[in-house]
Structure formats: C-alpha cells, structure tokens
Design an enzyme around this catalytic site. Structure first.
Site, PDB file in Angstrom:
ATOM      1  CG  ASP A 311      -2.092  -0.878   1.053  1.00 21.94           C
ATOM      2  OD1 ASP A 311      -2.596  -0.915  -0.083  1.00 21.94           O
ATOM      3  OD2 ASP A 311      -2.504  -1.535   2.010  1.00 21.94           O
ATOM      4  CG  PHE A 382     -11.600  20.703   4.088  1.00 18.75           C
ATOM      5  CD1 PHE A 382     -11.132  21.210   2.881  1.00 18.75           C
ATOM      6  CD2 PHE A 382     -12.119  19.421   4.130  1.00 18.75           C
ATOM      7  CE1 PHE A 382     -11.172  20.425   1.744  1.00 18.75           C
ATOM      8  CE2 PHE A 382     -12.156  18.641   2.988  1.00 18.75           C
ATOM      9  CZ  PHE A 382     -11.682  19.154   1.801  1.00 18.75           C
TER      10      PHE A 382
END
Lengths: 693, 488
Positions: A311, A382
């Site tokens: 990964d 955000f």
C-alpha cells in the site's frame, strides 16, 4: 523494531535476535534427554538410525568391553543427545515467550450483555464460557475477556501483553480499528465487544501454541528434504551392511562397533540433527520481529514470493502530503503567497495544513502565528462540500482549497483565474502532486488568486534502495494506491517501484493477485481492513496488521504486531534465510563425508591391504584413534553448528548466481576441508587416551 | 511400457528356447532355462549382458528376429521414457506426457532404422561380414583347423552400438576381426555408440525451448567422458609390473590392431554409455584402469549414458543438484520452471537409491555365498572386482563384462537377470512418475532470484553432485577392489 522490555511487568520479555547463550544448552539438557524416546525419535529418520546404532553398540560394548567400544558408544549417544539439544534449545526460546503470554491470559470474569442492543442487562460469566457472537461490556481497568470487534464506544487499550509495545492504542467501533484481543486491558472509557472466538481458540491461545512449537507441522520443503536425507541414509546403510561380507572375503571382518561408527559418520547427521531446530528458529526470528506466522508453510512461502503488493500510504510514503513549494501567481510575491497560505492554515489540524505552516516558517522565515493573536478571525473549516478552508479577518477573506472550488469562489465573486495559474495547477498534477490554490478578497473588491501550494507525497527515506535490493532478489514490487493514475505514476517513479495499481478498489486488488497467481507467481501483501480480508486470504502470504480488524487477522497467515507494513521485506528475507540455512547445512553435511571416508576406510582395511594406508592422508595415529576422531568430530560439529542453525545463515539480498557461488564456497568447499582439519586435531588429542592409541 | 517389455522378454525367451526347431539354427545346442531367461532379460533391458558365447549359442534367426529387434526397441524404449520426462518439464497442468506407442514407433522407424541401414552398409563396405552363411572350416597358418561362422554381422553391429546395446554377434565382441575389422571401423563404432546419447541433450534443449539447458547437460557428460578416457589411457600406460613396463603399457587382453589408446577410448566410452560392447578385456586392465571402468558404470550410466536412459539419469541427478542448490539461493527449488517438492524428491530419491542397492546387495550376497565365490577366476581384490563389475554392469544395464568370472550358473544367471530387470524398469517407473508429477504442475516464472541452470557454475555443481553421490556410495566397495589392488 522495538523489542525492548515494555514498562508493564506482565509484558513478555523477548530475546534479542541472534543471541545465543551457552547456558541455554545446559537448560535444554533435560528436555534433550527426554526426547530420546524412540517414539519421538522415529519422526526423524536420520537420528533414529543413530539412536538404534547407539543401542546396538551398547550391547556390543557390554558383550565385548574395551575402551574403544565404550568410547564409540558414549559418543554415539552424545550425538543423539546433541541433536535433541538443538531442537530443545530452539523450542526453549519459544517456551519462555509462551510462559509470559500465559500470564497475560488470566482467568477473567466477563460481563455478558444478555440481550444487546435492545437491553443493557448484564450477567457475570467466566471468560471461558464466552461463545462467538456474545456481547460483553468492558470498562477502564478491566481485561478484555476474548477476541472480538468493538461494536460500541471508543477506548484506549494496553496491548503490551501481545505486542510488547507499552504505548496504548485506540480501539473504536466501526472502521478498521475495531479489533480487540483477549488478554489486553482497557485503560479508559467503556466499550461493547462482540466476541468472535470460541474458548481455547483465541488469538492468544494460538500465539502460545505457535511460539511453543506445539502447532508445528513439517513444511512441504522440510518434507522434501527429509525424503532426500532418508534416501541417503538408506544408501549408506546398505553400503555399510553389504560391506561386511566384502570385508569378510577380504579377510578383515569388522566388529559391529566399527560398522555402526561408519554408518553414523556417513549418514547426514549434521543436517538431520539441526533440521527441525532450523524450522523452529525461523518462526522464532519472526516472533522476535513481532510477526506471528500462523504456519511454517507461510514462512517458507515468504522466501518464494515473486510479487510484493505494498500500500502506498504509510508504507512507501510517510502517509500524509506535505507542502513542498509556494508557486505565486503573476504579480504576487512569494512571501505574500506564503503569508496568506499560512494564515489560512493556522486552524488546520490535519497534517497538510501543518506542513504549510512549517514550510512558510522554514522557507520564508514567517513566524508562526497563534490562533489567539487574531482576535476577530472567523475560521472557515474544510468541508467535503466546499472543498475549501480559510479565514475571514479584518474584512479580508483568505481561501485555499482544491483548484476547481477556489476558481469557482473567485469567478463567482467577479474575479478571474489567469492562464498562468491554470498552467501551474496542471503542472503540479502532472508531477503527481496535489495543487492547492490560495485566493483572497479584500472587502467588496473582486477576489484574486495569489498562487498555488504544491503538496506532495513524501517517499520514505531509503525506500528506493530497498526496492533496488528486492529487484536484485527477483521480486517485483507493485504499489497499490487510491490516487489517480497520474499521481500514482509520479510517486511510483520517485519511489522506484516496478509497477502501480491506481484508483485501486479491493476488487482490483483481488483481481491483480489472481492475475499474478495465474502466471505461477507467489504474492505477498499486507492489509488491515475487513474489505482487504478476501485479498489477504487469496495471497500466498498475507500479513495482517495487528491494528486491523479480526476478519483481516483471520484471513492472513501472518500478523504483524507492530503494524508496520515495511516489515514485509524483512519477512521475505527471513523466509529465504530459512531455506538457505537448510541448503547450506545439507551441503556441508554431505561434503563432510569425504573426509570421514579417508579417516575410517584405511583404519578398517589397511591391515589386510597395506596399500590402503596411502588413503590415510591425514596421517591419523591408529585405526582406533581414527575412527574415534571421526565419530567425535561428527558429534561436536552438531553442537558447533547449533548457533548457526538458530541464527540462520547470513543473507545478503543479491541475485541467485552470486548467492549460490558464495554459499557453495563457504559450505561446500568448507564442508570438504573443515573435517580434515577437525578430525586431525581431535586425533592429536585422542591418541593420548590409553586404550585408543 | 512395462507390458511391452514383459511381452518382449517372454517372446525372446520362447524364441531362444525353441531355436533348435526353427530355421537357420546352425545346429547350436538348446540353451538352458536360466541362461535363456538371463539372455531374454538382458536384451530387453538394453543391457546385453551375455553369459553365453554369441557364435556358438545363437542361430541367425534368434540373432536377427530376436536379439536385433530388441536392440532396436529397447533403445527406443529408453528414448521414449526420456521424452516423457522432458514433456513433464514442458507441459503444464496435464496428466499426459505422451503416447508410448507413438513414440516407440517413431523413434524406431524414423531414427534408428534409417541410421542403421545407411551405417550398416558403411560397415559392410569397410570389411565387416554380412551374410547368412553357417560355419566355415578353415585351416590356419599353423596347420590346425578352425570353425568360423559367418552371419548378418554388420546389420546387427550397427544397432548394437547405435542403441548402446553392446551384445556382440561373436563372443569376442568388438575385438573380433569380423565385428571390428579395421581401425576405421573401430573409430566408427566409438562414434556410433556415443552419437545418440550425446545428441539427446540437444533434443532436450530444443524441447524445453532453451538450448543452453541442453548444453549445460552435455557439458557435464562431456566432462566425465573426457576425464575418464584420459585417465584410463593414462593408467594403461602407467603400470607397475616389469613385463608391462618393458612393453610400455598394459597390453594383455587388448587387440594389437587397436593398441592401448584406442582400447582405452573404447573402454571408457562403452562403460560410460551403457553399451557394454568391448574391443579389449577390462579384466586385464590395470587395477585403476579397470577400476575406472567400474566407476564409469557406477556413475549410473549418465555420461552420456544409454540411449535415453543416460539423459533421464542425468536429469534426475540434476533434479537432486537443483534441490540442494535451490535451497541455497533461498527459494523452493525449481528446475525448468517446475517446483521440486516432496513428490518430486520422492521419485528422484527412489531413482538414485535403486541401482546402488542392487549393486551392493548383489555383490554382497555373491561374495557371502561360498559356491558363488568359486566362480571367480582370480582371488584377492581382483576377484572381488570381477563380482563387483558383474553386478554393477547388470544393474546399470551396461552389459559389458570384466570377464574372468564364470557367470553361467543358475545363481548368477538368475541374480544378474533380476538385477537387470529391476535396474532397468524400477528407475523407469520412477522417471515416469516424476514426469507425471512435474506435468501436473503450473510453471513458475523465471526471475533474478531463480537459480540459473545453464551456467558453468551449475555444470560444476552437477558434476560434483554426481561425483560425490556416486563416490560416497561406492567408495568402500571400490576400496576393497581396484583401490586395494592398485595401491601398494
């Protein structure tokens, strides 16, 4: 990896890798003698022949006593004991670890929720009475009674009993950090756990069985090697048994003791004695690196892998994007952009935001402003909808965010985004980075774009070299990432991986594994989430992270207690080292026979065929001393090689040819030469023993 | 394959026993049952051990319809088996490794027969006998009379060598002037017996799609062949006895027409190829020279070995070498993309186990039985070497004899016959099982971590495995025979 003793007393103390203490040999002695039971020995054909031989010489020595007969008998028994000693020492190290694990598996009382979630009624039952599917509640200070997944709440858990790591970890319901292990302790808060294991089959039980070697089964490669060793044993057995009529014809019938000595010297006792110790030690080396292999087969397969699936996040890159540069729009100073970017990021707790602040400080000398300094600031957090964050302060609005969102904010306010900025954005994307556009608006004036922040994935140091090593070992690395192909390609090139899979879903991952396997390749991967479980099960070596879900741990055939995916590389090396150690000692063992022949054959027959004395190239003192020396050498070499068997042959990642040349040089040629020297040296001592000269 | 061979044995046995009643028998006496069994087995197993004397025991019909046919098909059987093994390496996920009948027919008709016809004509043109005549009475130079049979020699000779059979038409085999008339035919015979075994590795390289693999195998074979030939020649020139030193070399038992060098070349080649034809008598070689011929056979007839059997023997040893070496590079060993696991090692181990067990038990038993010891011509280590040679030759399907030993007794005929049958067919069964097991596998892709099996390093490794495995197994027996005799 940290293998130091953790602060908590109950945590296991792990032996340092490669350490070998002569005291261990003494401690293992009782076990070694216990293993002389023929029913146990018969599993190891080579050493069983030695044991039977020892018994035969004992009878012969009793019937016809002499110093020589008893000396040989004694050393033959020692050979058998030494072989068991190697195995006992290897097992002993595991036993010590198992002992401390057992202490962690205290008899706990479980608070079972009878009808969760509809009611909160509890009853107290012993931990051993829990079945899979039960729900229990655990509060601060209590021990989790069994393996399971958190289904409600969040808690910090002390897992040092399993991992040896004293820092607590967070476990929460849902997501990929929901698995808890029986025997670990909740430090804060309250969680409800759905039990997933049956009593006696918990993770900690399996761990104990694994490190103790109780669950040990012969691996495929070990079986194949055993077959070869057994057939060599049969050949030598026949060679020696049929030697007697030939010797009788020659006028020199040999005493039983001598024939048995010859058999034992010839059969591959060195590797026969150390074979199981090598296997146990291989698993043990993994345990020392905090990796639990569920089977020896998995360790072996690790040495064979062709493809490594890694990964990206956390393995190849540091896991978070970092600001790398401020690229101002035309007519805007770099410092002005840095200042605005910093201002808009002060409230960001995510590391991207932090890295902007850090870059503004290190790259542009801007002091970090505390949030409190700006009294009237209104922070705009955000959100996934606006994809922007920023601040409104003193009539000035600063925004930063994804290019599209900020451009929309600018144009809807009457401003415009220049072609130069668009070019900057595209340039960063093409390079695999993430562009963050910064814009500001003073009062009612039209907003203007200040510039672009270049966020990039930072590849961990040294990764390129490691992939280079892997390539030399013949292993292909494939990076798995959820990024778009462009970004993925840039990072793949920077990290030096061979291939990448972008925008990967669990299904893509699975398809990739199957595709590799269809080509006959062995695949190793790591994973932690439940959605990774099928891929972990499909891969040849699946390493589950301990922080992951129970489903992932069940699906993989190894568990990394440190949850460090980079460790895959070490796992592969340990697997290879295990096989190399077996091969090296087999070669050594067979090569040793040459010298033993030169010691024993002239000793047997130089009496009737004086010409054969020329074969006594070592110039051994007498027939009896020669045979004794060969047998003594044969026994001592086992003890001498125990540390090597436990530690494993030194492995340097390189291509097969140079590895082979090196090992043949050391263990093949060495195996030819060493016994000549060793037997001669022993002979120099033995010749002074009365009755053997 | 087994059924075919069993039928061959029965047919040949019947033919030999009944030959007195059939055509072209030349009036030779009926052969005893045990000897007929021995002979039938011997020719079917590509051994061609002859406990009888060719010209005085066999009529032309048996020579042509019995022995020569087996010379063809037993050679073809060997090649068919190795073809199956190679297919085991090249085929994937299947349980088919070829059709024995198809292979057998093609090898016989397309390879052996055409070559034999052409080369038989060459041999006949070089002066070898080829007719159907009976015994000729000739008056010799010294005035005595001698009875010399003619016969279809050239046609039989060519396949005797081409198929690494070795059963001579005449008792003296290739030392007989009718079987080997000139220096040229001698060279041609050596060439013939080497050509197929040395050519098969190329077939192997071609079939696995990588010629370098074949070259590596042939390099090992060539290494042993060259070393052995050089050493035998060397030892035949270096001899202790005074008469021999005067003559400059050990000449006893060698044809003066060929001399020491050509005899040594023939001896090394014939023992290394499982041919067993001889142009000189190995019993009379120097101890080390003779010992080397035994050792050559003990290698397991692999350098280059019999037709087919040499290559499959070498490949099985390569499997063992790859297994040990493969471990040392840290991977589950794989050869030509096929993993060597427990099953493969089981069959490979059984293969390498078979012949040593037969040789050693046979020799041990023979030497332990007082009646059988009496069959030796010489006493001491040389006598022992004769017995060792006989069993080594039979178990490895070579068929050459050290001579000197009287083997036409019920015990020897039976025991050596058994050694030949088991020494031929047990390994074949294991090879076919290995082939099946390999063919079932999925191939493993080659990477930088794979052990390369075409480099000089591997050639050296395979050679040492062959040498050490053989050396270790037979060292005690060799020490009591040739080595004891040769060292003073």
């Amino acid at each position: 990896m940290p293998t130091t003793a953790p602060a908590t007393g109950a945590a296991p103390q792990r032996a340092a890798a490669g350490l070998f203490d002569p005291k261990l040999l003494l401690a293992a002695l009782p076990d070694a003698v216990r293993k002389l039971d023929p029913r146990v020995m018969v599993k190891n054909p080579v050493m069983f022949v030695v044991e039977v031989g020892s018994a035969v010489t004992t009878v012969a020595a009793v019937a016809d006593p002499s110093v020589f007969a008893w000396a040989i008998t004694g050393w033959l028994w020692l050979t058998t004991v030494f072989a068991n000693l190697a195995e006992a020492v290897a097992e002993g190290r595991g036993k010590a670890q198992a002992e401390s694990l057992r202490r962690a598996r205290t008899e706990s009382v479980a608070r079972r929720l009878t009808d969760w979630p509809s009611s909160r009624e509890e009853e107290e039952v012993p931990g051993t009475a829990l079945r899979s599917g039960d729900h229990v509640v655990v509060e601060a200070g209590q021990v989790i009674p069994g393996d399971g997944d958190v289904v409600e709440g969040v808690a910090s858990v002390d897992e040092s009993a399993i991992t040896g790591e004293s820092a607590p970890v967070i476990r929460e319901s849902g997501g990929d950090r929901s698995a808890v292990t029986g025997g670990t302790r909740v430090l804060s808060d309250r969680i409800v756990v759905r039990i997933t294991s049956e009593p006696g089959r918990t993770f900690i039980d399996r761990m104990i069985a694994l490190v103790e070697g109780a669950a040990r089964q012969k691996t495929p490669n070990e079986i194949a090697l055993n077959i070869l060793l057994a057939s060599l044993t049969v050949v030598f057995l026949i060679a020696v048994v049929t030697l007697q009529p030939m010797a009788t014809y020659a006028g020199a019938p040999q005493p039983t003791v001598v024939l048995v000595a010859l058999i034992v010297a010839l059969i591959p006792t060195t590797i026969g004695a150390l074979l199981s110790a090598i296997g146990i030690a291989g698993m043990d080396r993994l345990v020392q690196r905090n990796v639990l292999a569920m089977s020896g087969r998995a360790v072996e397969a690790a040495g064979d892998v062709d493809t490594l699936l890694l990964d990206k996040t956390g393995t190849i890159t540091l896991g978070n994007r970092q600001a790398a540069a401020f690229l101002p729009a035309p007519g805007v100073g770099a410092d002005e952009l840095a200042d605005a970017a910093q201002l808009s990021s002060l409230a960001d707790e995510i590391s991207e935001g932090r890295s902007i602040v850090v870059l503004a400080k290190t790259g542009h000398g801007l002091r970090e402003r505390a949030q409190g300094e700006l009294a009237h600031a209104a922070w705009v957090p955000f959100s996934a909808r606006t994809r922007m964050s920023g601040v409104d302060v003193d009539g000035r609005q600063v925004r930063k965010g994804a290019a599209g969102s900020v451009a929309h904010w600018v144009t809807s306010g009457g401003g415009s985004v220049g072609a130069e900025v668009a070019a900057l954005v595209d340039g960063i994307s093409a390079a695999g980075g993430t562009p963050l556009v910064v814009a500001e608006r003073h009062g009612a004036r039209a907003p203007r774009v200040l510039g672009v922040v270049h966020l990039k994935d930072v590849v961990k140091e040294g990764m390129r070299e490691r992939f280079e090593e892997l390539r030399r070992m013949g292993i292909r690395t494939v990076m798995i990432t959820g990024d778009n192909p462009l970004t993925a390609k840039a990072i793949a090139e920077e990290a030096g991986v061979d291939d990448f899979l972008a925008e990967a879903t669990p299904e893509d991952k699975m398809a990739l594994i199957k595709q590799e396997q269809a080509g006959g390749k062995l695949v190793v991967m790591t994973g932690d989430g439940t959605n990774n479980a099928p891929a972990l099960a499909q891969s040849d070596v699946g390493v589950a992270m301990n922080t992951g879900t129970m489903a992932a741990k069940e699906a993989g055939n190894m568990v990394d207690l440190d949850s460090n995916p980079t460790k895959l590389i070490e796992i592969v090396e340990i697997g290879k080292q295990l096989l190399i150690t077996r091969g090296a000692l087999t070669t050594f063992s067979i090569a040793n026979d040459v010298a033993k022949y030169f010691a024993i054959i002239p000793a047997m027959f130089a009496g009737v065929y004086p010409g054969l004395r020329h074969l006594n190239v070592m110039g051994l003192h007498s027939p009896t001393s020669a045979i004794t020396s060969a047998v003594v050498f044969n026994a001592l070499v086992i003890v001498g090689l125990v540390p090597l068997a436990l530690r494993g042959v030194k492995y340097r990642p390189t291509d097969a040819s140079s590895l082979l040349a090196r090992n043949i040089g050391i263990y093949g040629i060495g195996g030819l030469v060493v016994p000549f020297v060793g037997i001669k040296a022993i002979d120099l001592l033995v010749q002074f023993v009365p009755g053997l000269s | 394959m087994l059924a075919f061979s069993a039928l061959s044995v029965l047919f040949l046995y019947g033919l030999i026993r009944l030959q007195t009643h059939l055509l072209l028998s030349l009036g030779v006496p009926e052969m005893e049952a045990h000897q007929a069994w021995n002979t039938a087995v011997s020719f079917t197993t590509n051994t061609n051990w002859q406990s009888y004397s060719g010209e005085s025991a066999m009529g032309h019909l048996v020579q042509m319809a019995g022995l020569a046919v087996q010379n063809f098909v037993s050679a073809a059987v060997g090649i068919a088996v190795v073809a199956a093994l190679i297919r085991g390496f090249t085929r994937h996920r299947t349980d088919r490794v070829g059709n024995f009948w198809v292979d057998l027919t093609r090898i016989s008709l397309r390879l052996l027969l055409p070559l034999s016809i052409v080369l038989a004509l060459v041999l006949a043109a070089s002066g070898m006998v080829q007719n159907l005549h009976g015994f000729h009475q000739v008056t010799t130079l010294t005035g005595g009379t001698q009875s010399i049979p003619g016969g279809p020699v050239a046609s039989q000779e060519v396949v005797k060598l081409l198929g690494t059979n070795g059963g001579g038409f005449y008792n003296a085999n290739s030392a007989h002037p009718f079987e080997n008339p000139t220096g040229f035919t001698n060279w041609l015979e050596v060439f013939l017996l080497l050509v197929i075994p040395f050519a098969l590795p190329r077939t192997f390289g071609r079939m696995v799609g990588d010629h370098r693999q074949g070259y590596a195998v042939v390099a090992v074979m060539g290494l042993f062949w060259a070393a052995s030939t050089a050493l035998v020649t060397f030892f035949e020139h270096q001899h202790a006895g005074s008469a021999l030193q005067a003559a400059g070399a050990a000449l006893e038992g060698k044809e003066q027409r060929f001399g020491v060098a050509a005899s040594s070349l023939f001896a090394a080649s014939t023992t290394l190829t499982s041919t067993g034809a001889v142009n000189s008598f190995h019993d009379s070689f120097t101890p080390f020279g003779g010992g080397l011929t035994v050792f050559d056979m003990m290698l397991g007839e692999i350098a280059p070995g019999g037709t087919g059997s040499g290559l499959y023997g070498m490949l099985v040893l390569a499997v063992v070498a790859v297994f040990v070496a493969g471990l040392m590079v840290g991977r589950t060993p794989e050869y030509l993309g096929k993993k060597l696991g427990g099953r493969e090692m089981k069959f490979a181990s059984l293969y390498i186990l078979t012949t040593p067990v037969l040789v050693l038990i046979g020799t041990g038993a023979a030497i332990a039985l007082p009646g059988e010891r009496a069959g030796m011509l010489n006493s001491g280590p040389h006598g022992f070497s004769e017995v060792l040679y006989a069993f080594t030759s039979a178990s490895n399907n070579n068929g050459s004899a050290f001579a000197g030993i009287t083997v036409n007794t019920t015990w020897y005929d039976t025991a050596l016959g058994l050694a030949m049958v088991l020494g031929r067919f047990l390994p074949m069964v294991f090879v076919l099982a290995l082939a099946g097991s390999l063919a079932r596998q999925q191939p493993v892709p080659v990477s930088a971590g794979t052990l390369p099996t075409h480099r000089p390093l591997f050639v050296g490794l395979l050679s040492s495995v062959v040498l050490i495995v053989v050396g270790l197994t037979y060292f005690p027996a060799l020490a009591l025979g040739p080595i004891a005799e040769g060292l003073h």
